[in-house]
Design an enzyme around this catalytic site. Structure first.
Site, PDB file in Angstrom:
ATOM      1  CG  ASP A   8      -1.718   1.076   1.348  1.00 52.25           C
ATOM      2  OD1 ASP A   8      -2.428   1.818   0.135  1.00 52.25           O
ATOM      3  OD2 ASP A   8      -1.626   1.722   2.463  1.00 52.25           O
ATOM      4  CG  LEU A   9       1.654   5.683  -1.771  1.00 51.41           C
ATOM      5  CD1 LEU A   9       3.144   5.625  -2.126  1.00 51.41           C
ATOM      6  CD2 LEU A   9       1.285   6.466  -2.915  1.00 51.41           C
ATOM      7  CG  ASP A  10      -1.979   7.251   0.390  1.00 46.98           C
ATOM      8  OD1 ASP A  10      -1.173   8.118  -0.085  1.00 46.98           O
ATOM      9  OD2 ASP A  10      -2.976   7.143  -0.458  1.00 46.98           O
ATOM     10  CB  THR A  16       0.521  10.555   1.476  1.00 43.99           C
ATOM     11  OG1 THR A  16       0.747   9.170   1.423  1.00 43.99           O
ATOM     12  CG2 THR A  16       1.357  11.459   0.704  1.00 43.99           C
ATOM     13  CE  LYS A  44      -5.065   6.108   9.136  1.00 43.09           C
ATOM     14  NZ  LYS A  44      -4.059   5.772  10.174  1.00 43.09           N
ATOM     15  CB  VAL A  46     -12.191   3.959   2.125  1.00 42.45           C
ATOM     16  CG1 VAL A  46     -13.526   4.135   1.369  1.00 42.45           C
ATOM     17  CG2 VAL A  46     -12.398   2.731   3.214  1.00 42.45           C
ATOM     18  CB  SER A 114      -2.084   2.916  -3.808  1.00 38.79           C
ATOM     19  OG  SER A 114      -2.698   4.023  -3.326  1.00 38.79           O
ATOM     20  CB  ALA A 115      -7.449   2.814  -2.763  1.00 36.47           C
ATOM     21  CB  SER A 116      -3.904   7.144  -4.079  1.00 38.24           C
ATOM     22  OG  SER A 116      -3.971   8.514  -4.219  1.00 38.24           O
ATOM     23  CE  LYS A 117     -10.206   7.840  -9.172  1.00 33.29           C
ATOM     24  NZ  LYS A 117     -11.416   8.585  -9.530  1.00 33.29           N
ATOM     25  CG  ASN A 118      -3.736  12.116  -6.045  1.00 29.10           C
ATOM     26  OD1 ASN A 118      -3.498  12.900  -6.969  1.00 29.10           O
ATOM     27  ND2 ASN A 118      -4.733  12.165  -5.213  1.00 29.10           N
ATOM     28  CE  LYS A 145      -5.767  -0.938  -1.178  1.00 31.12           C
ATOM     29  NZ  LYS A 145      -4.731  -0.405  -0.543  1.00 31.12           N
ATOM     30  CD  GLU A 169      -3.725  -1.626   2.987  1.00 29.08           C
ATOM     31  OE1 GLU A 169      -3.546  -0.491   3.716  1.00 29.08           O
ATOM     32  OE2 GLU A 169      -3.905  -1.676   1.804  1.00 29.08           O
ATOM     33  CG  ASP A 170      -1.808   2.790   6.495  1.00 31.03           C
ATOM     34  OD1 ASP A 170      -2.333   2.231   5.210  1.00 31.03           O
ATOM     35  OD2 ASP A 170      -2.255   3.814   6.830  1.00 31.03           O
TER      36      ASP A 170
HETATM   37  C1  BG6 Z   1      -6.034   5.563  -0.281  1.00 32.61           C
HETATM   38  C2  BG6 Z   1      -5.957   6.318   0.889  1.00 32.61           C
HETATM   39  O1  BG6 Z   1      -4.612   5.191  -0.395  1.00 32.61           O
HETATM   40  O2  BG6 Z   1      -6.423   6.205  -1.495  1.00 32.61           O
HETATM   41  C3  BG6 Z   1      -7.357   6.933   0.974  1.00 32.61           C
HETATM   42  O3  BG6 Z   1      -5.707   5.396   2.066  1.00 32.61           O
HETATM   43  C4  BG6 Z   1      -7.725   7.797  -0.093  1.00 32.61           C
HETATM   44  O4  BG6 Z   1      -7.219   7.922   2.118  1.00 32.61           O
HETATM   45  C5  BG6 Z   1      -7.757   6.780  -1.172  1.00 32.61           C
HETATM   46  O5  BG6 Z   1      -9.027   8.221   0.126  1.00 32.61           O
HETATM   47  C6  BG6 Z   1      -8.242   7.251  -2.644  1.00 32.61           C
HETATM   48  O6  BG6 Z   1      -7.032   8.614  -2.994  1.00 32.61           O
HETATM   49  P1  BG6 Z   1      -7.172   9.525  -3.939  1.00 32.61           P
HETATM   50  O7  BG6 Z   1      -5.999  10.181  -3.956  1.00 32.61           O
HETATM   51  O8  BG6 Z   1      -7.618   8.611  -5.406  1.00 32.61           O
HETATM   52  O9  BG6 Z   1      -8.337  10.414  -3.688  1.00 32.61           O
HETATM   53 MG    MG Z   2      -3.024   3.101   3.468  1.00 37.89          MG
END
Ligand code: BG6
Ligand code: MG
Length: 221
Positions: A8-10, A16, A44, A46, A114-118, A145, A169-170
């Protein structure tokens, strides 16, 4: 012996998770909703959309249109992007660089789940992009997740059986996702929150390659 580690990343590779919290808190306040750290544990891991829904659920009197929701998500993301703008290699958590190196030395594959688009932006800024054999694009999986999809997608793409994978994972939702995927779950953080993980460390500095391999060999799921 494990063949693939999925990170996982964040909150695992860097801090982050904190910036996500700050940005959500700010956005929630604007619509009159207070969130605290305890509630944040349920956010977290999500996805952006699911996180917004969880926040909106705190005030059942609010009925927002899809456009209003999209606007709120944009606001949150803009605030988040501002907070992470100057992220740099020094922001990598202790022990992570060493672990990535060890895995490479040992020919164990590495993926980002990671679930994050960033996430692609962040690993580029941290200058660790080259370690990853595969980065899951969360938009290509059906369920976020705590569903196992993100972790299974990484294993499928790299042709590794789920029981040969380790996930780190955290998030409560993230550990659940790893368990559901049939992989060894490692939690980073609070031992009580993450008690459903196969193995928990309080700090990334404790993520030692040999210890993890040992756990992998000894825990039969
Ligand atoms: C997860 C984070 O990695 O990515 C969440 O733990 C976050 O907090 C999710 O909402 C989605 O991230 P993003 O950057 O696409 O809004
Ligand atoms: Mg995380």
């Amino acid at each position: 012996y494990p063949q693939l580690f999925i990170f996982d990343l964040d909150g695992v590779i860097t801090d982050t998770a904190e910036q996500h919290y700050i940005a959500w808190k700010e956005m929630a306040q604007e619509i009159g909703i207070e969130i605290d750290r305890k509630f944040n544990e349920s956010l977290k891991g999500v996805s952006r959309g699911d996180s917004l829904e969880k926040i909106l659920n705190l005030n059942k009197d609010l009925h927002l249109s899809e456009e209003e929701k999209a606007e709120l998500m944009k606001k949150k993301n803009d605030a988040y992007r501002k907070l992470i703008m100057s992220i740099e290699p020094e922001d990598i958590y202790p022990g992570i660089g060493e672990l990535l190196e060890k895995l490479k030395d040992d020919d164990i594959k590495i993926a980002l789940g990671s679930a994050s688009k960033n996430a692609p932006f962040i690993i580029k800024q941290l200058q660790i992009e080259h370690y990853f054999d595969y980065v899951v694009d969360p938009e290509t999986v059906e369920n976020g997740k705590p569903a196992p999809d993100i972790f299974q997608k990484a294993a499928d793409e790299l042709g590794v059986a789920y029981d040969k994978c380790v996930g780190i994972e955290d998030a409560i939702a993230g550990v659940t996702a790893i368990n559901e995927a049939g992989m060894l779950s490692i939690g980073v953080g609070d031992k009580i929150h993450l008690k459903h993980a196969d193995y928990v460390v309080e700090d990334t500095a404790e993520l030692k390659f040999e210890t993890i391999i040992n756990r992998f060999e000894n825990i039969s799921k």
